[in-house]
Design a protein around this motif. Sequence first.
Motif, PDB file in Angstrom:
ATOM      1  N   TRP A 147      89.306  34.489 -93.630  1.00 35.66           N
ATOM      2  CA  TRP A 147      87.954  35.017 -93.799  1.00 35.66           C
ATOM      3  C   TRP A 147      87.709  35.436 -95.240  1.00 35.66           C
ATOM      4  O   TRP A 147      86.635  35.191 -95.796  1.00 35.66           O
ATOM      5  N   ILE A 148      88.699  36.082 -95.845  1.00 32.76           N
ATOM      6  CA  ILE A 148      88.551  36.556 -97.223  1.00 32.76           C
ATOM      7  C   ILE A 148      88.425  35.370 -98.173  1.00 32.76           C
ATOM      8  O   ILE A 148      87.601  35.380 -99.099  1.00 32.76           O
ATOM      9  N   ALA A 149      89.223  34.334 -97.938  1.00 33.61           N
ATOM     10  CA  ALA A 149      89.140  33.132 -98.768  1.00 33.61           C
ATOM     11  C   ALA A 149      87.771  32.473 -98.640  1.00 33.61           C
ATOM     12  O   ALA A 149      87.172  32.048 -99.640  1.00 33.61           O
ATOM     13  N   CYS A 150      87.256  32.418 -97.426  1.00 32.99           N
ATOM     14  CA  CYS A 150      85.924  31.834 -97.203  1.00 32.99           C
ATOM     15  C   CYS A 150      84.848  32.650 -97.895  1.00 32.99           C
ATOM     16  O   CYS A 150      83.883  32.095 -98.448  1.00 32.99           O
ATOM     17  N   LEU A 151      84.995  33.977 -97.882  1.00 32.50           N
ATOM     18  CA  LEU A 151      84.025  34.844 -98.554  1.00 32.50           C
ATOM     19  C   LEU A 151      84.042  34.592-100.060  1.00 32.50           C
ATOM     20  O   LEU A 151      82.979  34.526-100.700  1.00 32.50           O
ATOM     21  N   ALA A 152      85.235  34.427-100.640  1.00 38.80           N
ATOM     22  CA  ALA A 152      85.340  34.153-102.078  1.00 38.80           C
ATOM     23  C   ALA A 152      84.623  32.858-102.435  1.00 38.80           C
ATOM     24  O   ALA A 152      83.877  32.795-103.427  1.00 38.80           O
ATOM     25  N   VAL A 153      84.839  31.824-101.633  1.00 40.42           N
ATOM     26  CA  VAL A 153      84.193  30.532-101.879  1.00 40.42           C
ATOM     27  C   VAL A 153      82.682  30.644-101.704  1.00 40.42           C
ATOM     28  O   VAL A 153      81.909  30.143-102.531  1.00 40.42           O
ATOM     29  N   ALA A 154      82.248  31.325-100.643  1.00 41.56           N
ATOM     30  CA  ALA A 154      80.818  31.450-100.356  1.00 41.56           C
ATOM     31  C   ALA A 154      80.088  32.168-101.490  1.00 41.56           C
ATOM     32  O   ALA A 154      79.003  31.761-101.911  1.00 41.56           O
ATOM     33  N   SER A 197      84.484  37.041-106.722  1.00 41.38           N
ATOM     34  CA  SER A 197      85.270  35.915-106.192  1.00 41.38           C
ATOM     35  C   SER A 197      86.675  35.903-106.790  1.00 41.38           C
ATOM     36  O   SER A 197      87.641  35.544-106.106  1.00 41.38           O
ATOM     37  N   ALA A 198      86.802  36.292-108.065  1.00 39.61           N
ATOM     38  CA  ALA A 198      88.126  36.331-108.695  1.00 39.61           C
ATOM     39  C   ALA A 198      88.991  37.419-108.070  1.00 39.61           C
ATOM     40  O   ALA A 198      90.191  37.225-107.855  1.00 39.61           O
ATOM     41  N   ILE A 199      88.381  38.574-107.778  1.00 39.63           N
ATOM     42  CA  ILE A 199      89.130  39.662-107.137  1.00 39.63           C
ATOM     43  C   ILE A 199      89.566  39.246-105.737  1.00 39.63           C
ATOM     44  O   ILE A 199      90.710  39.478-105.331  1.00 39.63           O
ATOM     45  N   LEU A 200      88.668  38.621-104.994  1.00 38.17           N
ATOM     46  CA  LEU A 200      88.989  38.167-103.639  1.00 38.17           C
ATOM     47  C   LEU A 200      90.090  37.106-103.662  1.00 38.17           C
ATOM     48  O   LEU A 200      90.958  37.084-102.789  1.00 38.17           O
ATOM     49  N   THR A 201      90.064  36.227-104.662  1.00 37.57           N
ATOM     50  CA  THR A 201      91.120  35.218-104.792  1.00 37.57           C
ATOM     51  C   THR A 201      92.472  35.894-104.992  1.00 37.57           C
ATOM     52  O   THR A 201      93.472  35.514-104.365  1.00 37.57           O
ATOM     53  N   GLY A 202      92.513  36.905-105.860  1.00 37.78           N
ATOM     54  CA  GLY A 202      93.751  37.640-106.049  1.00 37.78           C
ATOM     55  C   GLY A 202      94.204  38.328-104.781  1.00 37.78           C
ATOM     56  O   GLY A 202      95.409  38.381-104.480  1.00 37.78           O
TER      57      GLY A 202
END
Length: 359
Positions: free
Chosen positions: A152-159, A198-203
């Motif tokens: 879910w977190i990865a999808c949020l970063a992409v979205a 998105s960068a923070i979520l990727t990390g």
Amino acid sequence: MNTRLKTIDLARGASVFIMILVHTLWMYSSTTLQSESLFGAVIHILGKGTASFLVAMGLSLALSRRQTPMLLIKRGIQLLLLAYLMNAAKFWLPIEVFNTMPEAFINAYGWQSPLSAGQLQFMVLTGDILQLAGVSLVLFGALNIARWKTTWIACLAVAIALVSQFVRGQQFALSPYISDLFFANNYQVYFPVFPWISAILTGYVLGRLYINSQHNAAYLFSVCAKLGAALLVIGSAWLFIDFNGQFGNFFHLNGGGIIYLIGLNLCALALIEYAIANKFNGPITRALLYASKHVTALYIIQWVLICWFMGVFGYHTQSLWPTLCLMVLMSLLTFAVHKVYLQAKQTILAIKQKPKRIA
């Protein structure tokens, strides 16, 4: 300290030194040196490492044990308060109290002295990377993201990366300023939540993967290298098609720009791990680790010092060699002031903890 933490700390520590160089260039160097020289181009390229700092922030957050909603919200609010106090020290003090801010700096906003209350408020509310970090932590706490599945977190970063260009500059039912913290296309807010979070979520996702791999550093940086390369290819292709729309404004990137930067900085993290982290332990390494440990305080100190010393060295007036000297001076002053701050803090704590003599 294990290799993974050392690698992340080295990257974050390097970002501290780079930001001093970049901010010194921005404030002191002539526009010709900034935009028409190889030196200016190199410093600006180094400044693109912002995404690395944000990825490291997200990764460290995922590894932290302090992820309860209230603790995240509290930390976010503290960062926001520090950010606006920093702005007051950067702008309000030299303009209203010291009366040392160069008129050229005021003119760059299209204004003239004396400034109105509204103009001063505009400066104090400038949104920088600390505001981004503070708002992001509040959002992490409010969404209770620690309970989300990694997918879910990865999808949020992409979205968020993909939707950024469609919400850029939008004003919703919130106040215009709060809307700008999320979707700004102006220079009151330099790092809006969309797309930079998105960068923070990727990390954060990478931190989760590291935990799930039983703290396998080799696996983590293998993912960094592979994911970084994939994002770099996708981002580069997107920029080739629409560079101005995606990367024309560094602070207000769109999907292609943030994907490219995240990919570039993930590859840089992998490079640090494989080529640097295990091979050097000298004074430079120790300085980077020190800077990483105290990144917030150093960030605030260097910005305040750079703005205060514009009253001495001017705004956009310096050529190459004076700029180099000022970069060294601002770096030394930043760490010297921080050292004094730590010593004063320790002295105060010692006084408070000293037992009182019973009469």
